[in-house]
Design an enzyme around this catalytic site. Structure first.
Site, PDB file in Angstrom:
ATOM      1  N   TYR A 140      19.794  -4.459 -18.154  1.00  0.00           N
ATOM      2  CA  TYR A 140      18.871  -5.583 -17.989  1.00  0.00           C
ATOM      3  C   TYR A 140      19.661  -6.851 -17.665  1.00  0.00           C
ATOM      4  O   TYR A 140      20.549  -7.269 -18.423  1.00  0.00           O
ATOM      5  CB  TYR A 140      18.048  -5.805 -19.243  1.00  0.00           C
ATOM      6  CG  TYR A 140      16.993  -4.740 -19.511  1.00  0.00           C
ATOM      7  CD1 TYR A 140      16.630  -3.803 -18.546  1.00  0.00           C
ATOM      8  CD2 TYR A 140      16.343  -4.681 -20.743  1.00  0.00           C
ATOM      9  CE1 TYR A 140      15.670  -2.846 -18.784  1.00  0.00           C
ATOM     10  CE2 TYR A 140      15.366  -3.723 -20.999  1.00  0.00           C
ATOM     11  CZ  TYR A 140      15.038  -2.805 -20.024  1.00  0.00           C
ATOM     12  OH  TYR A 140      14.080  -1.857 -20.269  1.00  0.00           O
ATOM     13  N   PRO A 148       3.002  -2.548 -21.204  1.00  0.00           N
ATOM     14  CA  PRO A 148       1.682  -2.382 -21.816  1.00  0.00           C
ATOM     15  C   PRO A 148       0.688  -3.483 -21.467  1.00  0.00           C
ATOM     16  O   PRO A 148      -0.521  -3.265 -21.590  1.00  0.00           O
ATOM     17  CB  PRO A 148       1.992  -2.386 -23.316  1.00  0.00           C
ATOM     18  CG  PRO A 148       3.205  -3.257 -23.434  1.00  0.00           C
ATOM     19  CD  PRO A 148       4.027  -2.915 -22.217  1.00  0.00           C
ATOM     20  N   LEU A 149       1.171  -4.642 -21.048  1.00  0.00           N
ATOM     21  CA  LEU A 149       0.270  -5.737 -20.664  1.00  0.00           C
ATOM     22  C   LEU A 149      -0.084  -5.691 -19.179  1.00  0.00           C
ATOM     23  O   LEU A 149      -0.788  -6.566 -18.678  1.00  0.00           O
ATOM     24  CB  LEU A 149       0.900  -7.088 -21.011  1.00  0.00           C
ATOM     25  CG  LEU A 149       0.975  -7.418 -22.506  1.00  0.00           C
ATOM     26  CD1 LEU A 149       1.800  -8.680 -22.730  1.00  0.00           C
ATOM     27  CD2 LEU A 149      -0.419  -7.584 -23.101  1.00  0.00           C
ATOM     28  N   ALA A 150       0.404  -4.661 -18.490  1.00  0.00           N
ATOM     29  CA  ALA A 150       0.064  -4.452 -17.073  1.00  0.00           C
ATOM     30  C   ALA A 150       0.354  -5.676 -16.225  1.00  0.00           C
ATOM     31  O   ALA A 150      -0.429  -6.045 -15.346  1.00  0.00           O
ATOM     32  CB  ALA A 150      -1.400  -4.033 -16.942  1.00  0.00           C
ATOM     33  N   GLY A 202       0.041  -8.654 -16.812  1.00  0.00           N
ATOM     34  CA  GLY A 202      -0.936  -9.731 -16.960  1.00  0.00           C
ATOM     35  C   GLY A 202      -2.212  -9.552 -16.169  1.00  0.00           C
ATOM     36  O   GLY A 202      -3.035 -10.477 -16.098  1.00  0.00           O
TER      37      GLY A 202
END
Length: 326
Positions: A62, A232-234, A236
């Site tokens: 990262y 998991p938040l796609a 936004g």
């Protein structure tokens, strides 16, 4: 629903949500770290604690190492924070360079060297969990086992898991290990639904096109392997991002999320994560935002997962699919 997470059953005291740290350190751009990057990391950590998040997810690649460096500088300045955290990192991906294409590397030498680099960048003596980042086509389970056993014996890593692996790969690796694999991190969200569709579309022609391993969810649940959701938040899509160019069913899903958030007096982020966490597998979302306000907006997700009805869950699932379930 089960009352505890698989990680807790392994003796790992982890928060229901983890903070993914890929966005720290200026992202993938080259260049030296500056004070603004340390400030960003510290604000994200503080916001996470405020939201009840104490688990932090990293990977050696990262920001080409800069994400761990920025985070580690905060631990160097404030070493008392380490005991409040569960730290997870990943290794196994080697980025393209001037000579070679991107490749995966589960060799013993690379795993051991990667962990030493992770510990140095994070300014810590150990990490709680190490994940093997993506399946290495040249993996030799016995060699991987030698590396993980050495890391465990040295105290550098306490637990091990995988990321983006199917059930067969997990079994293949596990048979060489005398310690359990405790986690598998996958792309799962209200937008990326293959993990659900593969089970719902059994005995349907439409299910043949679903790109998800049959039996993976069940394998992880039966073997006490923590399912972690990246993305998991796609990005936004259902919590305020511009939907220009998105298909109608994505817009309709965002509207449904917003309505539920208003009715329940909570945030869109809490609804989106709560939907994921309502699944009986006790999925652990790894949120990727480093925006302190968005991190805090996730704080109510655990409560919303407990309050969400079966009808609300299926309303969201059908909306997100864009086509009703069979």
């Amino acid at each position: 629903m089960a009352q505890t997470m698989p990680l807790e059953q392994r003796g790992i005291t982890a928060s229901r949500i983890a903070l993914g740290c890929m966005g720290l350190g200026g992202g993938w751009q080259a260049g030296a770290l500056a004070e603004e990057h340390y400030d960003q990391a510290e604000r994200a950590i503080e916001a996470a604690f405020e939201a009840g998040i104490t688990m932090f997810d990293h990977a050696d690649i990262y920001g080409r190492g800069r994400s761990e460096q920025a985070f580690g500088e905060i631990l160097r300045r404030r070493p008392e924070l380490r005991e409040r955290m569960v730290l997870q990192s990943k290794c196994g991906i080697r980025l393209a360079d001037d000579r070679h294409a991107q490749r995966y590397d589960f060799s013993k030498a690379h795993i051991l060297a990667s962990v030493d680099g992770i510990l140095e960048r994070l300014h810590t003596d150990y990490i709680d969990i190490l994940l093997l980042h993506r399946p290495d086509a040249l993996m030799e389970p016995e060699e991987v086992a030698e590396a993980l056993t050495a890391l465990k014996a040295s105290g550098k890593v306490r637990h091990f898991g995988v990321s983006n692996m199917h059930a067969g790969q997990i079994r293949f690796l596990q048979q060489a290990l005398d310690m359990p694999l405790v986690a598998n991190q996958l792309d799962m969200s209200l937008y990326h639904l293959d993990w659900l569709d593969h089970g719902v579309l059994v005995n349907r022609r439409s299910g043949e096109a679903v790109g998800f391993d049959q039996g993976l969810m069940e394998h992880c649940q039966m073997n006490n392997i923590q399912l972690q959701a990246w993305g998991p938040l796609a990005q936004g899509r259902f919590s305020g991002r511009s939907l220009e160019g998105e298909p109608e069913h994505v817009r309709a899903t965002a509207e449904l999320v917003a309505r539920l958030a208003r009715e329940k007096e909570t945030t869109a982020e809490a609804i989106v994560l709560g939907w994921l966490m309502r699944h009986p597998a006790r999925i652990q979302p790894v949120i990727g935002t480093t925006n302190p306000d968005r991190i805090r907006a996730c704080a109510d997700a655990v409560r919303q997962s407990e309050l969400m009805t079966r009808e609300e869950w299926y309303d969201l699932y059908n909306a997100a699919r864009g086509v009703k379930i069979p």
